[in-house]
Motif scaffolding. Structure first.
Motif, mmCIF file in Angstrom:
data_model
loop_
_atom_site.group_PDB
_atom_site.id
_atom_site.type_symbol
_atom_site.label_atom_id
_atom_site.label_comp_id
_atom_site.label_asym_id
_atom_site.label_seq_id
_atom_site.Cartn_x
_atom_site.Cartn_y
_atom_site.Cartn_z
ATOM 1 N N LEU A 87 51.359 61.032 83.384
ATOM 2 C CA LEU A 87 50.100 61.415 82.767
ATOM 3 C C LEU A 87 50.132 62.890 82.386
ATOM 4 O O LEU A 87 49.686 63.279 81.303
ATOM 5 C CB LEU A 87 48.935 61.140 83.716
ATOM 6 N N PHE A 88 50.703 63.719 83.256
ATOM 7 C CA PHE A 88 50.809 65.149 82.975
ATOM 8 C C PHE A 88 51.751 65.398 81.794
ATOM 9 O O PHE A 88 51.453 66.221 80.919
ATOM 10 C CB PHE A 88 51.300 65.899 84.218
ATOM 11 N N THR A 89 52.884 64.707 81.755
ATOM 12 C CA THR A 89 53.813 64.926 80.645
ATOM 13 C C THR A 89 53.218 64.427 79.331
ATOM 14 O O THR A 89 53.418 65.042 78.282
ATOM 15 C CB THR A 89 55.161 64.229 80.899
ATOM 16 N N TYR A 90 52.473 63.319 79.377
ATOM 17 C CA TYR A 90 51.828 62.805 78.170
ATOM 18 C C TYR A 90 50.773 63.783 77.674
ATOM 19 O O TYR A 90 50.665 64.048 76.464
ATOM 20 C CB TYR A 90 51.201 61.446 78.467
ATOM 21 N N SER A 91 50.011 64.345 78.597
ATOM 22 C CA SER A 91 48.990 65.322 78.234
ATOM 23 C C SER A 91 49.634 66.553 77.602
ATOM 24 O O SER A 91 49.162 67.070 76.588
ATOM 25 C CB SER A 91 48.182 65.721 79.470
ATOM 26 N N GLY A 92 50.732 67.029 78.204
ATOM 27 C CA GLY A 92 51.428 68.187 77.652
ATOM 28 C C GLY A 92 51.981 67.923 76.270
ATOM 29 O O GLY A 92 51.900 68.778 75.373
#
Length: 469
Positions: A57-62
């Motif tokens: 989720l964090f990598t997708y957001s970034g």
């Protein structure tokens, strides 16, 4: 209840509700077995609650945050972009709850009994279950150990999970690190480096190894992209100690026998995972472990006790959900009497970086070291029509073939669509595909898939082939 007075009867008892245990439970139930799944904490295990889902989720957001700045060429005008990490954290909790409920619903649909509490072996056919004051005994025909792994503590610093973080605590941050040091070179370290750089952190990476763990060509491209994003990389360096101070972490680094101190607001340490098998009581029932502390299994996931199986991080090999899921289903099918086995030879390695990385099979250097005469082709995504449309031109697709047989040995990608496209490589390797098997099919246009076709076609034209060895 008095021990031995009454025992619940089950075909299969599964200890651990992570990817391996959950999929073992569903598959066994689908095959008509009476199944009880015991999870100490929350269903989904470390993958759903602490690791895979939060980090992705964090990598997708970034990734999406970085993309917004490139929308102007599409005629999309945006006002100044604001990023709120607290909103992301709220979304993370909602997502985890949603997926947990979905897993519980599936268990109920397939009549899988789901229990929350601790379990330990009383014998090779009985398990004790505890939840507070509740104590039950379950008699089983078969059992599956799927208790996952724990993060190993490193020496030289205290992991407070506020300033010094691991892969489970970094996605719990409620502030964006001003200056983040990443210690490690694996896919988790890289994913966090790309994500927090997009969030606005000044990111540095250090690691002890010579390079990253991918094909040499990918490593070279990865270093170029990291430099482009102003992420500094220090190879063959060691973190000696880290001291938490009021506003950050003072670290002592060693490079080429010289030491220096640097100050960072936060430190992320990519830590080794160790099998979570203490207090299970497996030693009293004859389940043997390796010198490294992993449970010994065969190709059907059977332990040294034939009616007891083990899957996922408690077994040797990389700590990956894809491995656990495959082993979980294999164990369930073996218990049901189906002829089955697992084979990790073509286990894909992926990193949800920006751009993503995906690889399967032998790298160029591995193939040469194993005595293969290889033909290698590498096609840059900058020449791909769809990459021109979405302006995601970084990266390439590389294929490694055996010269004599034209048999595919490995496929390595860095760039937009790599993780989805690597399935073509996995299936091809499993089918012992040759170049003609990849050349013959039709590829959609325009798409990144066409670069794979170009890479395969190029091996027939030796003058355009990369021959590093």
């Amino acid at each position: 209840m008095v021990v031995g007075e009454l025992a619940h009867e089950r075909d299969v008892i599964i200890v651990g509700g992570g990817p391996g245990g959950y999929h073992a439970a569903l598959r066994a139930a689908q095959l008509g077995l009476a199944v009880t799944l015991i999870e100490k904490e929350d269903i989904g295990g470390g993958c759903l609650n602490k690791g895979c889902i939060p980090s992705k989720l964090f990598t997708y957001s970034g990734e999406k945050l970085a993309e917004i700045n490139e929308y102007s060429h599409l005629g999309i005008e945006t006002s100044p972009i604001l990023f709120n990490i607290n909103t992301l954290q709220s979304n993370k909790r909602n997502l985890i709850n949603q997926l947990q409920e979905g897993m519980k619903t599936k268990c109920k649909k397939h009549n899988v009994e789901l229990l929350k509490g601790t379990a330990y072996f009383l014998s090779d056919e009985k398990i004790g279950f505890e939840n507070g004051d509740q104590y039950e005994v379950y008699r089983f025909k078969h059992a599956v150990i799927a208790t996952g792994s724990l993060l190993e503590a490193r020496k030289g610093y205290h992991m407070d999970h506020v300033r010094i973080l691991d892969s489970w605590s970094i996605t719990k941050l409620n502030e964006i690190p001003e200056k983040l040091l990443i210690y490690g070179n694996d896919y988790i370290a890289l994913e966090m480096a790309f994500a927090f750089q997009a969030f606005g952190s000044k990111v540095s990476i250090i690691f002890e190894q010579e390079d990253f763990e991918f094909d040499l060509s990918i490593n070279k491209e990865l270093r170029r992209i990291l430099k482009k994003k102003n992420i500094s990389v220090m190879r063959k360096a060691r973190l000696i100690e880290a001291a938490i101070e009021e506003n950050g972490v003072l670290v002592t680094l060693e490079e080429r026998e010289a030491t220096e101190k640097q100050f960072f607001s936060h430190l992320f340490v990519s830590t080794k995972q160790t099998p979570n098998i203490k207090n299970l009581g497996i030693e009293r029932i004859g389940v043997e472990t390796t010198d490294g502390g992993y449970i010994k299994i065969n190709e059907k996931c059977q332990t040294t006790r034939q009616n007891i199986y083990a899957v996922g991080d408690v077994t040797e090999g990389q700590s990956l959900a894809v491995k656990a899921i495959k082993q979980g289903k294999t164990a369930a099918e073996a218990i049901a009497g189906i002829l089955t086995e697992f084979d990790l030879r073509f286990l894909p390695l992926v990193a949800h970086t920006s751009p993503p990385i995906a690889a399967v099979g032998m790298s160029e250097q591995e193939a040469v070291q194993k005595g293969h005469s290889v033909i290698v082709s590498q096609i840059p995504l900058s020449s791909n029509g769809y990459s021109a449309i979405n302006r995601k031109k970084d990266g390439f697709i590389k294929v490694v073939f055996e010269r004599e047989s034209n048999r595919l040995l490995g496929m390595h990608m860095i760039g937009n669509g790599a993780i989805e496209l690597i399935s073509s490589g996995i299936i091809s390797l499993e089918m012992i595909a040759r170049d003609e098997d990849l050349h013959f099919p039709l590829y959609p246009h325009p798409s990144v898939n066409e670069s794979l076709l170009e890479a395969v076609e190029a091996i027939k034209n030796y003058s355009s082939v990369i021959t590093s060895f």
